[in-house]
Design an enzyme around this catalytic site. Sequence first.
Site, PDB file in Angstrom:
ATOM      1  CD  GLN A   1     -24.891  50.375  28.932  1.00 14.85           C
ATOM      2  OE1 GLN A   1     -24.417  49.324  29.306  1.00 14.85           O
ATOM      3  NE2 GLN A   1     -24.207  51.267  28.251  1.00 14.85           N
TER       4      GLN A   1
ATOM      5  CE  LYS B   1     -28.524  50.524  33.419  1.00 17.67           C
ATOM      6  NZ  LYS B   1     -29.379  49.511  32.736  1.00 17.67           N
TER       7      LYS B   1
ATOM      8  CB  SER C   1     -40.038  90.269  36.986  1.00 14.21           C
ATOM      9  OG  SER C   1     -39.511  90.970  35.885  1.00 14.21           O
TER      10      SER C   1
ATOM     11  CG  ASN D   1     -27.482  39.711  29.570  1.00 11.21           C
ATOM     12  OD1 ASN D   1     -26.734  40.696  29.560  1.00 11.21           O
ATOM     13  ND2 ASN D   1     -27.576  38.888  28.541  1.00 11.21           N
TER      14      ASN D   1
ATOM     15  CB  THR E   1     -67.577  73.063  34.264  1.00 10.47           C
ATOM     16  OG1 THR E   1     -68.667  73.896  33.870  1.00 10.47           O
ATOM     17  CG2 THR E   1     -67.981  72.262  35.498  1.00 10.47           C
ATOM     18  CG  HIS E   2     -66.837  74.269  29.958  1.00 11.37           C
ATOM     19  ND1 HIS E   2     -66.561  73.455  28.897  1.00 11.37           N
ATOM     20  CD2 HIS E   2     -67.905  73.700  30.604  1.00 11.37           C
ATOM     21  CE1 HIS E   2     -67.436  72.453  28.861  1.00 11.37           C
ATOM     22  NE2 HIS E   2     -68.246  72.568  29.902  1.00 11.37           N
TER      23      HIS E   2
ATOM     24  CD  GLU F   1     -44.986  80.322  35.473  1.00 10.13           C
ATOM     25  OE1 GLU F   1     -45.847  81.199  35.321  1.00 10.13           O
ATOM     26  OE2 GLU F   1     -43.762  80.578  35.460  1.00 10.13           O
TER      27      GLU F   1
ATOM     28  CE  LYS G   1     -44.603  89.663  36.060  1.00  9.51           C
ATOM     29  NZ  LYS G   1     -45.782  89.050  35.472  1.00  9.51           N
TER      30      LYS G   1
ATOM     31  CE1 TYR H   1     -29.240  44.043  28.636  1.00  8.48           C
ATOM     32  CE2 TYR H   1     -27.502  43.631  27.023  1.00  8.48           C
ATOM     33  CZ  TYR H   1     -28.073  44.440  27.990  1.00  8.48           C
ATOM     34  OH  TYR H   1     -27.500  45.640  28.301  1.00  8.48           O
TER      35      TYR H   1
ATOM     36  CB  SER I   1     -24.072  52.277  31.454  1.00 17.11           C
ATOM     37  OG  SER I   1     -23.744  51.070  32.105  1.00 17.11           O
TER      38      SER I   1
ATOM     39  CG  ASN J   1     -43.330  86.308  37.740  1.00 18.17           C
ATOM     40  OD1 ASN J   1     -44.382  86.906  37.581  1.00 18.17           O
ATOM     41  ND2 ASN J   1     -42.176  86.749  37.281  1.00 18.17           N
TER      42      ASN J   1
HETATM   43  N1  ARG Z   1     -24.742  47.761  31.514  1.00 20.70           N
HETATM   44  C1  ARG Z   1     -25.610  46.796  30.951  1.00 20.70           C
HETATM   45  C2  ARG Z   1     -27.039  47.291  31.037  1.00 20.70           C
HETATM   46  O1  ARG Z   1     -27.283  48.187  31.760  1.00 20.70           O
HETATM   47  C3  ARG Z   1     -25.502  45.499  31.682  1.00 20.70           C
HETATM   48  C4  ARG Z   1     -25.728  44.272  30.839  1.00 20.70           C
HETATM   49  C5  ARG Z   1     -24.713  44.120  29.793  1.00 20.70           C
HETATM   50  N2  ARG Z   1     -24.839  42.869  29.159  1.00 20.70           N
HETATM   51  C6  ARG Z   1     -24.206  42.551  28.023  1.00 20.70           C
HETATM   52  N3  ARG Z   1     -24.407  41.369  27.542  1.00 20.70           N
HETATM   53  N4  ARG Z   1     -23.456  43.418  27.459  1.00 20.70           N
HETATM   54  O2  ARG Z   1     -27.913  46.811  30.362  1.00 20.70           O
END
Ligand code: ARG
Length: 449
Positions: A314, A317, A269, A102, A147-148, A282, A275, A309, A15, A277
Site C-alpha cells: 500500500q 502509492k 535575496s 489485490n 571537460t573537468h 537549484e 542579487k 500480496y 490509504s 539567484n
Molecule cells: N489499499 C490497498 C493497497 O493499496 C488495497 C489492497 C488491500 N488488500 C488487502 N488484502 N488488504 O495495496
Amino acid sequence: MQQSQDELAVEFVESITIDNRLYKYDIAGSIAHAQMLSEQKLITKSEFQEIKKALTEISEEIDAGKFKFKTEFEDIHMVVENALIKKTGDVGKKLHTGRSRNDQVCLDMRLWMRDEIAILIQLIVDLQKALVKLAQKQGQIVMPGYTHLQRAQPILAGHGVLVFAEQLQRDKERLNDLLDRVNVSPLGSGALAGSSLGLDRQRTAEILGFAGVTRNSIDSISDRDFCVEFIFCNSMIATHLSRLAEDWIIYMSQEFSFITIADAYVTGSSMMPQKKNPDMLELIRGKCSQQYGNLMAMLAMIKGQPLAYNRDMQEDKKQLFDSSDTIEACLAMTTAIVANTTFNKKEIAKDLDKGFLDATALAEYLVRKGVPFRQAHQIVGKIVNQCEDQNIALSELELDKYQKVCDKIESDVFDSLSPENVVKNYNVEGSAGLDQLNQQLEFWKDELK
Ligand code: ARG
C-alpha cells in the site's frame, strides 16, 4: 464491511487520503468488470446497467468535489464500493464477484500509469521543443566546451543545448518501453489464485484497452516492478534536468555570464538587494534527490516480501505519486526556464581567446601535414607554452615562431586557428560545428513535429 476498529488503527491502515486520486480508474475498472460479469451471466444485464449508472454518478460527484472520502473505508476501492452499495443495495454487493482489492489495486495503478506516461511524454516533448527553439535561435554562438570544468574545445551553443534533447529522447524511449509492460491487465487474478467463476479476462482487458492479460495470477498481484521502473524513469529524467540546472547555474554566475534567465525565473535575496539567484534551477537540482529517495523506498519495500500480496505494498502509492508530481513540476519549470533564457553572445565572445580552445585543432592541422599525433601533441604543447609566456592566443603568434618549432607549419595554419575557425572546420558526424548542428536541427524538426 465496516468493523468497529480503534481509531488509531483506522488512521494507521487507511490509504484513501493518498489513493483517492485513483477514483476514475477504479470506477472504469469496476464498470468493465461488471460488464464482463453480465456477459458471463454472473449478474443480469439490468444489474450491470444499474451498477454502471450508480458508478457514473459517484464519479461525477467526486468530480464536482461533493464526495466525502471517509477514512473508515480505508481505500479508494472500499470507498467507491460502499458508495455503490448505498445507492443500489444488494445489486452493488455483486460487483466484487471474482475480484479482490489485490487485483483491483494493481489494475488501478496500471490504468493510472498509462495515462501518466502519456502526460510525461508530452511534457518531455514540450521541453525538447523549447530546447530546439533555443538552439535554432542562438545555436550559432561559438562558446567554450568544457571537460573537468576546464576550457577544452570550442563548440556551438546549439550543440550544447541539444545535448539535453538527446537525453530526454532516451527518457521518452524508456517510458514508451515501460508502457509495454504496464499495458497488460491483472484483473481476474483475484486475491492471488484466480477464480472458478469463468471470468473472461480477455474481455475486461479489451474493454479497458489493454494489449493483453498477465499470465500468472500470483505474479499479477505481487508485481510492482513497473512501479520501480516508473520511478527509475523519473529519476533518470530528474538526473538529466539536474545536470542542465547545474550547467546553467554555472553559466548564469557573474564569473561566466554566459546566459541570462528572465526575472520571473530568478529570485532576489532578502538581504542583498543586488542579487539574482537561480533558485528555480537549484530546486530542480534539489528535487532530483527526492526521486532517488522514492526509488530506494520502492525497491526496499519489495525486497523482503513473501508472495503474494502484503499490506506493505500500500505504501507504493506515496512514492509513485510523489515521483510523478515532482517530475511533472520539474519538467514544466525547466521548459519555462529554457523558453526564457538567452545566451549572452558578447559576454561569451569576450574571453573566447582564453584557454587555447584551438590547441587540439592545431594538433589536427599537424596531423594533416603528416606529423604523428603523439608528436603533434608535444609540438602544440611547446607552442602553447610560448603563447602563455607572451600572454597571447595561438592565432596571434607569428608564422616564423611557429616554423621555428615545426617546419611543417605553413601560412595556412591560421585557417585552423581561432575558435570561430575551429567550429567551421569540424567535419565529422556528430561534431560541435555548424553542419552538424544543422543536421541535428533537421532531425529534431522531423522528430518533434
Ligand atoms: N489499499 C490497498 C493497497 O493499496 C488495497 C489492497 C488491500 N488488500 C488487502 N488484502 N488488504 O495495496
